[in-house]
Design a protein around this motif. Structure first.
Motif, PDB file in Angstrom:
ATOM      1  N   PHE A  34     -11.824   1.264  -3.255  1.00  0.00           N
ATOM      2  CA  PHE A  34     -10.084   1.433  -3.193  1.00  0.00           C
ATOM      3  C   PHE A  34      -9.691   2.341  -4.332  1.00  0.00           C
ATOM      4  O   PHE A  34      -9.011   3.385  -4.005  1.00  0.00           O
ATOM      5  N   MET A  61      -7.979   5.878  -3.508  1.00  0.00           N
ATOM      6  CA  MET A  61      -6.675   6.503  -4.237  1.00  0.00           C
ATOM      7  C   MET A  61      -6.725   7.608  -5.070  1.00  0.00           C
ATOM      8  O   MET A  61      -5.892   8.433  -5.162  1.00  0.00           O
ATOM      9  N   LEU A 108       1.094  -1.205   0.083  1.00  0.00           N
ATOM     10  CA  LEU A 108      -0.110   0.006  -0.152  1.00  0.00           C
ATOM     11  C   LEU A 108       0.871   1.301  -0.003  1.00  0.00           C
ATOM     12  O   LEU A 108       0.509   2.105  -0.720  1.00  0.00           O
ATOM     13  N   ILE A 167      -6.683  10.354  -2.676  1.00  0.00           N
ATOM     14  CA  ILE A 167      -5.464  10.641  -2.404  1.00  0.00           C
ATOM     15  C   ILE A 167      -4.511  11.654  -3.240  1.00  0.00           C
ATOM     16  O   ILE A 167      -3.777  12.371  -2.876  1.00  0.00           O
ATOM     17  N   ALA A 168      -4.724  11.263  -4.631  1.00  0.00           N
ATOM     18  CA  ALA A 168      -3.882  11.581  -5.620  1.00  0.00           C
ATOM     19  C   ALA A 168      -4.198  13.197  -5.564  1.00  0.00           C
ATOM     20  O   ALA A 168      -3.222  13.882  -6.091  1.00  0.00           O
ATOM     21  N   ILE A 175       1.611   6.661  -6.739  1.00  0.00           N
ATOM     22  CA  ILE A 175       0.767   7.647  -7.346  1.00  0.00           C
ATOM     23  C   ILE A 175       1.136   9.049  -7.484  1.00  0.00           C
ATOM     24  O   ILE A 175       0.988   9.857  -8.097  1.00  0.00           O
ATOM     25  N   LEU A 176       1.491   9.390  -5.894  1.00  0.00           N
ATOM     26  CA  LEU A 176       1.753  10.705  -5.527  1.00  0.00           C
ATOM     27  C   LEU A 176       3.147  11.246  -6.299  1.00  0.00           C
ATOM     28  O   LEU A 176       3.340  12.210  -6.449  1.00  0.00           O
ATOM     29  N   PHE A 208       2.298   1.746  -3.421  1.00  0.00           N
ATOM     30  CA  PHE A 208       1.186   2.366  -4.395  1.00  0.00           C
ATOM     31  C   PHE A 208       1.003   3.818  -4.246  1.00  0.00           C
ATOM     32  O   PHE A 208       0.909   4.299  -5.340  1.00  0.00           O
ATOM     33  N   VAL A 209       0.696   4.133  -2.713  1.00  0.00           N
ATOM     34  CA  VAL A 209       0.473   5.488  -2.797  1.00  0.00           C
ATOM     35  C   VAL A 209       1.459   6.334  -3.199  1.00  0.00           C
ATOM     36  O   VAL A 209       1.555   7.334  -3.861  1.00  0.00           O
TER      37      VAL A 209
END
Lengths: 432, 571
Positions: B460, B464, A359, B467-468, A366-367, A362-363
């Motif tokens: 999910f 996400m 996780l 969050i992005a 993305i960021l 993954f985050v």
């Protein structure tokens, strides 16, 4: 099992074919090699093309400080007619080697655990590599990362399956020659060679001296590395390549943002601190490798209880190197994660929260591009934004390493104390 | 570690894990309330901060502006001439204004039919610039009021600026016919234009219609595209200067008595209007104009004169611009880093990102927890993952691919006049509802574990997405979280084929939301058209984020819902 095994060729062919996408869109490698998470100045496709140009026009390969690829690699790759096809073949070969290694690992551990371990299907192991988006992006970017991985995997194949120690260290020396950082994998590789040579000696009932084995292997390793360096010296008629290919990596002299921990700290560091911290960071890169190898070494146990896992030691060392190197990319993470399914039967069942690092990764994945965009394009963010995700990335690595290591230590405990599988769930280990 | 160990042992001993699992839906609901509550709480004393100038070099209101009564007659004279241009053709107007600028010694140029004039700074190195933009018409009026006063002020300011030797940054005047023309000019400035004046630090768009010699207060617009805001220092500088001139500043459409009030009610109103405007920037037919500068590291605001009677006179409006430019002119570096993420509560109060971010993080957690809840509520779901995962990946890919196709085709259809933009949301609402209801029961074959697993994946996905967007576009992240909320409380099994199920899905349909906003919340704002075309025209990401980001998740959940078997498949 029969139907699953027959899926393997399909996976290999489809995995190879999707790697030919740049044939249709030839700009993909150029665009991807400018993405900081995917490619670095050290291994980028663009600088390789530049090196080819120099080679063709008889210019010194390292003039201008753009090229950081070792000379023999540049010379050999300049004969490659088409890089998409070449990298597709490399990747398919790697995935097939991984399948073989996976089979070997399950067999090896079945003997040690004295029970038949059934790992994941061959097609899954191949698919984990071939359809991993990060590996795919690395492949499309045309970076030389898969090449050094190719030789690392080949070193494993030689050490474990073929049981040819000398060949294994030679392969590793080539990997080290291509990208410096794998050089330190010699410690866990020696551990693996020790195990397989011992096994061979027991099978053949021949006398065997481990000290001699170590001296021989290290000697061959150093000799083949020296040979590669000598050839490079002969080809370029100078030692500039040492500075450009290896010293740049060691000293981080070409500072550019990447997903690692180094660049941010060295950007604003005073010059007189630099040497000290360069030393510290480099020592960090390999200092944990010997303890990990030592802790997970497959000792010859008189009561024949399976403790340790030299292959896991190799994988953990590889993960650590990929994490602590000066110019990491997302492909490095993907290569380390590939080996995780191997431990589906041994270490993984005893890990506690292995999905958490995923996780986290993954985050961060993305960021990271978004924050980079905020920093470079929009100007409303700054480098702290991007670096914060590099730290998060590091947390992911730390959680992953500790989790998998913990899983193996639990397994060791259960084995040495002869805990039956029914009682596994009753035991709650909190520290060792 | 010892503490963590003790806690873990305690948790295990008390058997908290199953209890927490059972409470997951309740926790999700609590987080929704906490999220909205924390936003509402921002207006309470102590939660927000007073604005301050972060960059000392700006020194607002520290110099005497000489754009005073002596300029009165010049402004009036130009206004008289400008008023004659109202009925003229655009090019004729431009030619007249260009003539004035040339006479003053400016370099003038055109991009398409946008006139611009450059004052090369006497003391600068010609690498930085400030922009004063004067649209030909006022954006926020119903009848396209002629921007008469602003043009007159701009020409007078041009005359005034030329006489001063203190400029170290170039000054550019632009006269676009509308927001789109301005956006095109900004893009051309950074790509193709030959006559340029270096990188633009700040831009001010001015609107002063037929207010005459006096106005009451100024209104400031500051929202940019894609959630971007100008550096708070620029707004602070202007507010500070206006304060010293004795002029009230209005943001987010506050007017009348509210200008002097600063209560919880006004603060919360400003906060929520600000968030709504940030979501709708680039979509509305009438825009402030400052968002045209987004994406090029330019701090831009729009200043609009309001009222005709008020205490302030027309030269004061000029002084606001003059003093702001003098402040920006002082800058040696970029604007300060920490001032890009904020929400305004009043012209003098703001909350910084650290204070407001948690509310959207809580929203992201709502979806993460709901996803987890779907996954572990029934042990069968996890047991069957390995059987279902390849089908799930295929379904996910199909849904995303379909959304990409819709996202590409709809704007093309609207731009080529194949369909009217107002019809698209209605069509989207009804089409998907009909497909769901009319789904033949033969196709309703998904088993409960598979449906739960798919729900978990798509929830999910939403988590996400939020969050992005958290940092880069907070308002849109919150907006998507709010419209997706019904999905977090939808159960694929319990609500299957019920009125509640269909209602929740219908409410979360992005087309329903667009329809509601277009028809009822911002009537005749042209939102539907703006949404569908803003990506092509203005590089506004709202449509792609909605249709490529959120729509796949909605579609996935809607279809999982209508494909899940209501009867036992064994029969």
């Amino acid at each position: 099992m029969g139907t699953k095994a027959s899926l393997l060729p399909t996976v290999l062919v489809v995995g190879g074919l999707i790697r030919l996408l740049p044939l249709l869109f030839p700009l993909i490698p150029y665009q991807l090699s400018s993405v900081v998470e995917i490619s670095t100045p050290i291994n980028s496709y663009k600088s390789l093309q530049e090196a080819f140009y120099y080679l063709k026009h008889g210019i010194n390969l390292y003039d201008g400080g753009i090229n950081h690829h070792p000379p023999l690699l540049v010379v050999l790759l300049s004969y490659v007619p088409n890089f998409s096809i070449f990298y597709a073949l490399v990747d398919v070969y790697i995935s097939y080697s991984l399948v073989k290694l996976h089979r070997w690992y399950q067999e090896h551990n079945s003997i040690r655990e004295k029970q038949q371990l059934v790992g994941l299907g061959d097609n899954l192991i191949a698919a984990f590599y071939l359809f991993n988006p990060l590996i795919l992006l690395t492949c499309y970017s045309g970076s030389t990362l898969p090449l050094s991985f190719l030789f690392i995997v080949e070193a494993l194949v030689q050490a474990c399956i073929q049981q040819k120690g000398p060949r294994a260290v030679m392969m590793l020396s080539i990997a080290a020659y291509i990208s410096y950082n794998p050089a330190f994998l010699i410690f866990p590789l020696l551990g693996l060679i020790h195990v397989s040579a011992r096994k061979a000696a027991v099978n053949l009932k021949t006398p065997w001296n481990p000290i001699q084995e170590y001296i021989e292997s290290s000697g061959i390793y150093i000799a083949s590395l020296s040979l590669l360096f000598l050839c490079s010296f002969a080809v370029t008629a100078g030692t500039q390549f040492v500075d450009q290919c290896y010293w740049t990596v060691i000293s981080l002299s070409k500072i550019s943002p990447n997903i690692g921990l180094w660049w941010y700290l060295f950007t604003e560091m005073f010059e007189f601190f630099r040497t000290f911290y360069i030393g510290i960071f480099n020592i960090y890169g390999f200092i944990f490798l010997i303890p990990i190898t030592w802790r997970l070494f497959e000792r010859k146990d008189p009561s024949n209880i399976a403790t340790g896992d030299s292959f896991l030691a190799f994988v953990l060392c590889f993960t650590w190197i990929n994490y602590s190197k000066s110019y990491p990319v997302v492909g490095d993470l993907a290569q380390a994660l590939l080996f995780l399914p191997f431990f589906y039967t041994t270490s993984l069942p005893h890990t506690r929260f292995v999905f958490v690092p995923f996780l986290v990764f993954f985050v961060a994945l993305i960021l990271a591009p978004i924050f980079y965009y905020c920093w470079i394009v929009l100007g409303n963010g700054n480098s702290n934004f991007f670096y914060s995700l590099n730290l998060v990335w590091g947390i992911g690595y730390a959680l992953l390493l500790t989790n998998v290591l913990w899983g193996r230590l639990v397994k060791n405990y259960l084995n040495t104390n002869k805990v039956t599988p029914e009682k596994h769930s009753l035991i709650r280990l909190t520290q060792m | 570690m010892a503490l963590a160990e003790a806690v873990l042992r305690k948790v295990h001993k008390l058997g908290l894990v199953p209890k927490i699992v059972r409470l997951l839906p309740l926790m999700a609901a609590a987080m929704v309330i906490a999220s909205i509550g924390s936003l509402m709480y921002l207006g309470v004393d102590g939660q927000y901060r007073n604005v301050y100038i972060s960059e000392n070099a700006l020194m607002p209101s520290q110099v005497m502006s000489y754009f005073r009564e002596s300029e009165w007659n010049i402004v009036r004279g130009y206004r008289e001439e400008v008023s004659k241009l109202e009925d003229e053709d655009l090019l004729v107007r431009c030619a007249v204004v260009e003539g004035w600028f040339k006479k003053l010694g400016y370099v003038t140029s055109y991009y398409d039919d946008t006139l611009y004039a450059i004052l090369h700074a006497p003391r600068g190195d010609d690498t930085e610039a400030m922009v004063l933009t004067v649209p030909w018409t006022i954006s926020k009026s119903d009848d396209d009021e002629f921007n008469e006063g602003a043009i007159a002020i701009a020409v007078s300011m041009a005359r005034y600026f030329k006489r001063m030797s203190i400029w170290s940054k170039n000054i550019i005047f632009t006269f676009p016919k509308d927001a789109q023309a301005l956006r095109d000019w900004v893009e051309a400035y950074h790509t193709t234009l030959k006559d340029t004046a270096g990188s633009i630090d700040a831009a001010i768009v001015i609107e002063y219609g037929k207010n005459g010699d006096n106005f009451e207060y100024i209104e400031v617009d500051y929202e940019g595209l894609n959630g971007q805001l100008p550096n708070l220092d620029l707004i602070n500088t202007l507010t500070n200067i206006a304060y010293n001139e004795g002029i009230h500043t209005s943001i987010q459409g506050t007017s009348g008595e509210e200008l002097v009030k600063n209560t919880y009610g006004t603060r919360i109103r400003t906060l929520f209007y600000g968030l709504a405007n940030l979501v709708l920037t680039g979509l509305k037919r009438k825009s402030g104009g400052c968002e045209a500068f987004s994406g090029w590291q330019i701090q831009a605001i729009t200043i609009r004169a309001k009222g005709t009677k008020g205490p302030a006179d027309v030269t004061q409006f000029g002084r606001l611009i003059d003093s702001t430019f003098r402040s920006v002119n002082n800058l040696l570096e970029k604007f300060h880093q920490s001032f890009f993420f904020y929400l305004m509560l009043s012209p003098k109060n703001f909350v910084s990102i650290g204070t407001y971010l948690p509310s959207a993080v809580l929203m992201a957690l709502v979806f993460a927890l709901s996803s987890l809840n779907r996954l572990i509520r029934d042990p069968k779901t996890v047991e069957n993952i390995s059987n279902n995962i390849s089908n799930a990946i295929i379904l996910y890919t199909c849904v995303v691919a379909y959304s990409f196709m819709v996202g590409e085709l709809l704007p093309k259809a609207v731009l080529s006049d194949l369909v009217s933009a107002e019809v698209v949301p209605i069509y989207g609402m009804i089409f998907f509802l009909l497909v769901q209801i009319a789904m033949p029961s033969k196709l309703r074959t998904f088993q409960a574990p598979y449906a739960e697993f798919l729900h978990a994946i798509f929830l999910f996905h939403i988590s996400m997405l939020i969050i992005a967007l958290l940092i880069v576009h907070f308002a849109l992240a919150l907006f998507i979280a709010l419209i997706a909320l019904p999905l977090a409380f939808l159960s694929p099994v319990a609500d299957n084929n019920t009125f509640k199920g269909y209602l929740l899905i219908f409410l979360a349909n992005p087309f329903t939301v667009v329809f509601t906003i277009d028809k009822y919340i911002v009537p005749d704002g042209g939102i539907a058209y703006g949404l569908l075309t803003s990506y092509t025209k203005l590089q506004c990401w709202t449509w792609p984020l909605l249709i490529w980001g959120y729509f796949p998740a909605w579609l996935g959940i809607a279809f999982t819902h209508c494909l899940t078997g209501t009867t036992d498949p064994k029969k």
